[in-house]
Each structure stands twice: as C-alpha cells, then as structure tokens.
Design an enzyme around this catalytic site. Sequence first.
Site, short mmCIF file in Angstrom:
data_model
loop_
_atom_site.label_atom_id
_atom_site.label_comp_id
_atom_site.label_asym_id
_atom_site.label_seq_id
_atom_site.Cartn_x
_atom_site.Cartn_y
_atom_site.Cartn_z
N SER A 193 -49.64 -31.35 36.94
CA SER A 193 -49.05 -32.31 37.88
C SER A 193 -47.55 -32.13 38.09
CB SER A 193 -49.32 -33.74 37.39
OG SER A 193 -50.70 -34.01 37.41
N GLU A 198 0.79 -1.23 0.00
CA GLU A 198 0.00 0.00 0.00
C GLU A 198 0.82 1.28 0.00
OE1 GLU A 198 -3.37 0.48 -0.14
OE2 GLU A 198 -3.55 -1.66 -0.57
#
Length: 777
Positions: free
Chosen positions: A462, A186
């Site tokens: 239950s 770069e």
Amino acid sequence: MDALSRIRSIARACWPWLRIPFWVCTGLLFGFLLPYSLILNQRVQNRFNDLVFAVPTRIYSQPLRLASGVPMNPSTLEVELTFSGYVSDGHGDVPGSWAKKGSTYFISSRGYAGPDGGELPKHLRVTLGNGIVQSVSDLGSGKALSEAHLDPARIATVYGAKQEDRSYVQLSDVPPLLVAGLQAVEDRDFKHHIGVDFTAILRALFADLRAGHTVQGASTLTQQLVRNLFLNREQTMGRKLNEALMAILLEMHYSKARILEAYVNEVFLGQQGNQAVHGFAAGAEFYFGRRLDYLRPQEMALLIGLVKGPSQLDPRRYPDRALARRNLVLDTFATTGLLTPEQARAAKQTPLGVIPDGQLPHNRFPAFMELVRQQITNDFDEDTLRQGNLSIFTTLDPATQLYTEQALSTAINNLGKRGEDTQGAGVVTDAKTGSVLAVVGSKFPDEQGFNRALDAQRPIGSTIKPFVYMVALTQPDRWNLATQLDDSPISMKQPDGSWWTPHNDDNQSHGMVPMVDALANSWNLATIHLGMSVGVPRIKAFLDSFGLTQIQPGPSLLIGAVDLSPLQVTQLYQYIASDGHALPLLAVSGVVDGNGRTIKRYEVEAGKGEYQPAVRLMTWAMQQVATYGTAKSLAEGSLASLHAAGKTGTSNDLRDSWFAGFTGDRLAVFWMGRDDNKPSHLWGSTGGLRAWQELFRKLPTLPLSPAPGEGLEMAWINPADGRRSDPACSGAKQVPVIAGTLSTDSEGCFWQKIGNFFGSGQNAASSSDTPTTNSNQ
C-alpha cells in the site's frame, strides 16, 4: 728535504708489504665501490626527485550547520562533535575541542576547505533550548552569527596500493617547536653532519660498550629517511652500509630543508589494522583529531616521542609508556631551551589527551558508501580515487546515520524470536533538498555485501497508494478528498484466463467511502475502483517519469504489486515531501583536490514544481493516515506534535513491512522482511512504522504544519454530490480543496431534515469523521 727523503725511503721499504692491500683497495674502489655508488646515487636521485607522497582520497560527511532555529538537542550535538573528532576538555578554547555549561556549548572549530568554499576556524558559543539552536555567536568578535559550520567528520578513506594514511604538509607550515624539538631529540647535529654523524656513532659505541648491550642509537634523520624510503628493517651490516652511503649521497644533492620536509611527511607514527600512519600531519589527526598547527607542546612531544617506536609506545594501548616517553621529550625541550622549565613542568602535568578512536575510517558506513560510489562513478573512476589526494564531501549526517542504525536494530530486536530471521533497511533524506542523510542496508550496519537499501527489490504494497490518489487529484473537476469511492468487491478476468479477486485486509467491503478515509484506512477495493477510473496507463506514466520503467501496467499495480528498493521508494516520496519537486537523491555535494580547489560540485536547482495543489492535498491526506488511519499510533504517542505525513505498506502474506513518512524537514523510509521471502508476519504498522518511530524519538526535526498548504482552502462537502455543504448537515465532511474549484454556493440541510422528520434518513446519517479502522496496511 731530509724529512721528505726519509718518508720516501720508508715508503719504499713498506711498499712490498702494502702493495697487495693497496691494489686490492684500489680495485675495490674503482671496480666496485665507485660503480656501486654511482648506481645508488642514480637510484637515490630518481626516487627523491620523483617523490610524491601518496595521500589517500578522504571522504567526509556534511559540515554541521549551526543556526538559530535549526533542530538540535544536546545529545545530537555531542554525537556530531564526537564523530568529527572533537574532544571535551572542559575549556573549548583549543581548535577541535568543546566544553559545556548548562545548555550552552563553547566550541573551537577547526575550519575546513569544502566545495562551498569552507569556513575559517572560530571560537563559538552555541545555546540550545526547546529542541532547537537558540543562538550562535563568535566569542572572538563578540558578534552574533546568522550561521556557522563545524568541519565535517571523516567517514571513509580510499587507499592506493599501500594502505598508508598521510596528510602532506610543507616545512614552512610545520610548527617551529616541532621542527626544533624533533632535531633536539633525534639528531642534534642535523644541520652540520654529512648524512652520517661519526661523533654520534663513537658516542653510541662507547655507551653500548659501557652498558654491555645496545642502549643508544646513532642514526641521523637522513639515515632514518633513507631507511623508510629505500630499505627494509633488517639488522645486517650490508643494510647499514647501504644506509650510510645513501644518506651521504642524499645530503650531497639536496638541502637540509628538503630532507627535513620529506622526513616530516614520511615518518611512521602508528598503525590501525592494515592502515599505516605516516607523517606528523596525519599523526596529529590520528591521535588528537586536530591539524598539526593546532597542537600544544605536550602533544608535539608525544608525536616526537613516538618516532622511537610507535607500536611499543602506542598511547592507546600503553598509555604509561607513552606518558613516560612524552615527559622525557619535554625534559629535552627544557634542557635545549625550547621550553622554559616552568613550561615543561606544566606540560608534564597534563594528560595525554589522545582521542579514543583514531580518524582512519576505511569504510565506516558501507551502505551509504556504496551509494556514494554509484554517484561519482561517471566523474571519477576507481584508479583516480586510488591515486588519492582528493576530498569527497558527502551529504551524510553522522547523528542521523547513527540514529537510523539504532532505530532499525531496536525495532527488530523488539520483535523477540521473530526478529532472528528479520532483516531491514532504511533511508533518510532532507525533505526539502533530496540530500541523503543516512542509508542502512542491514540490521547489522557494518555488514559488507548485500545492501538491502539499494539492491533489495521487494513488493511495496500500500505504499504505492498515495500516488494513485495524487494522480486523481490532479483533476479537481472530477475528484477531491471528499469524493465518494466505491469499496465494493471486484473480480477481473486476467489475460491468462484466471480471475483476480482482491479484497481488503479486514475481508470486508465498506460501500461508498470518502477518498481521504479510503487512503487513511488503506482500503484496497476503493483504491482499485479509483485507479481504474483514473486509468492505469496514466498512473504507470507517472511512475515512469521517476525512471521506474520496469513496472508492469496491470491492475495489481494499484495496490502495490510493484517491486522496488527502499531507495526507489524514497525517491518517490521525496516528490511529495519536497512539495512537488522531482529532486534526485544526492549523496555527494562536491569534490576538492589536494590544493583546496573545487573540481566538481553536485547541485540540484529545484524548478517551480509540478502538480503542487495535488501534492499538498496528498500531504494533508497522509497526515490523516497518521491521525486516525493505519499509522494512528503516531498521533497517540510522543510524536503527535510532529504532525507527520506517512503511509504504511504491507505485501501479500505479510512478507514485507513498509513505512514512508516525513516531517517538516526529514523524510524516512523503512523496510522490514526476510531475505528468504517467507512471511515476516509484520504489517506496515508493526514493522516499518516502529522503526520510523524509534528514529524520530531521537532525531531533532521540525514539525509539519497541520494546516493545508498554499493554494488550498478548507471546505465542508457533501460526499454524496461533491458540493459545498452546511457543517450541520449529517455526513458533511471537512477537507481541503484547491481554492476556486468549488462553487461558493452552499447547499443547506432542508430536505435532509424533512427526511429525518419522517424517519427516512435515520440510517443514512452517519458521520464519516470517525471511521472504523480495521485494516493494518
């Protein structure tokens, strides 16, 4: 002097022509450019001096524990590895990778810092067999390990105002090849220019003129950083001039190292949805599932190549483009001497190696994440979380979560057309510690919004009964599991003058029945008679101790006229599963700051336990539910070896289906029903139990011991009087009792045999060991 005189004369001659441009330029310099430069300079300094990279708060699952004897099978281990971003590369020698040979796995862990101190990276050999981990060893030292942990999976992210994923890294911690390679590709003159590379500009201009269009850029790394920090992407002359001027100003005040470090952490490398990936450290995790310092040359080359255009070169969407760009970067590495030609050629022969899914989960498990938020709210507000740079370690187990989601979905889909309107929820915990391993709030697990696991208040039927029986068993001088209970009809006048006439699900009464059979078959009438004898206030007080103070203390409480969420039911059953320890359900284990320091730990130290003899009796009784009672399908199938303890639950008109059950190390609670509260036509055994079975067909777990717990002894009892009996006596029942609570004297069968001889006991001598099961509750 003659030369100087000539210059002066030329200047005097040209001055009339240069005067206006000179004063215009001077005016621009002092009237605009200098003040503008001072303003820009202040802006650059303020922004850069205060530059704090927004690192999001990351939320992790629990680390995977690997130790000899831990339940584990190959498919579960591979699910865990996949969730944590590990890659199967056939070698397993690079951190974040694994390989398999037969039943042996070679895993290179990445290490992590967690609230427990964390763990260093290791190269492990893990051998599985018979449903457990057989051995764990460190290939580096060649030594066997008592245990090891894999770094946890990232399951969610809390972002700030900007949806940016980032991991801050200091320049000294960045691999030298990446730093040098970035400059080689770069900005080769980065160390020498003043922020703008005029030589590169001329070179790019010449290349563009020769090609007839733009083919080469000339932006320095400093200019790119300025563009990311201060400017937009507009291609205008004004923006380019600002960029150049600010780059020069930046270079005037800060070192090359400081600028490069900022660039390494700021560079844009990709996008997932509305979440942007900034910095090479975050890019390494996103594309390769590994830390930056574990990347290979070809992987660094790909990241550097992406700087040119992450969207156009996305390796998941455009692998051919990404591969070409990576190889071009590798060629640059070779031409600049960063790699030898041979190393570059070898690197170019490797695949991209990108993991399928980037590690940027925003909210992977919404139901579980809601519980996490609830539990950390007292210590960390939303603003603190959004400011970021925290690591929150949770108790979630990825494989358990996935299996729970699949179990609920499969059970509902198997209902056929009935499943279209059926919803569900599930919670799974560590049976011994109360750590929440999975939460599912919908049959669509990614669904945001109403979380049925935490927020759906439904009648539990239950499922309440084990706690009624357990409170009774805390009085061993009055009740044991063989005590005869009255299962005759009941009619009670209510405060409003109406009559309450409950019944069993088979619409029959069964006379006098042993307590364990009443529970196993879920007989309502026997339970109500028992509860009234124990005292509803006592049972209500027990439930109050779990924070369930909204429960109304009427007789209907005894058979489940109680609205609770699946999480609350799990909290109740955790008490039994953890051997009488009232452990809070924890979803968070700790919080670590950006420097790896633990700032909060969430721990629970179990006490000595309460009513443990009664809890152990109830555990054994619930195992009978799964042996010959309403959940007997557990004993008839492939899960029989788990010796699980559990209880089904069904609310009135078959609206709600529940099952809560636990093994030696896992507790799971499932609810199924309809959001509109219409009948689902599901019993506990045909809804919640089915989901539970689907889960434990996949989930590795330890079996529950079928033997009575510590402090209990097996005894033959005559249910008629509760005394020890000879096993040969008709009707004698063998159950566990609290050691020392029964007389050692055993009554014989003499008078029973006399009665039988004369025929008087013929009808009474029916064994209770093989009861009739007509109830599906």
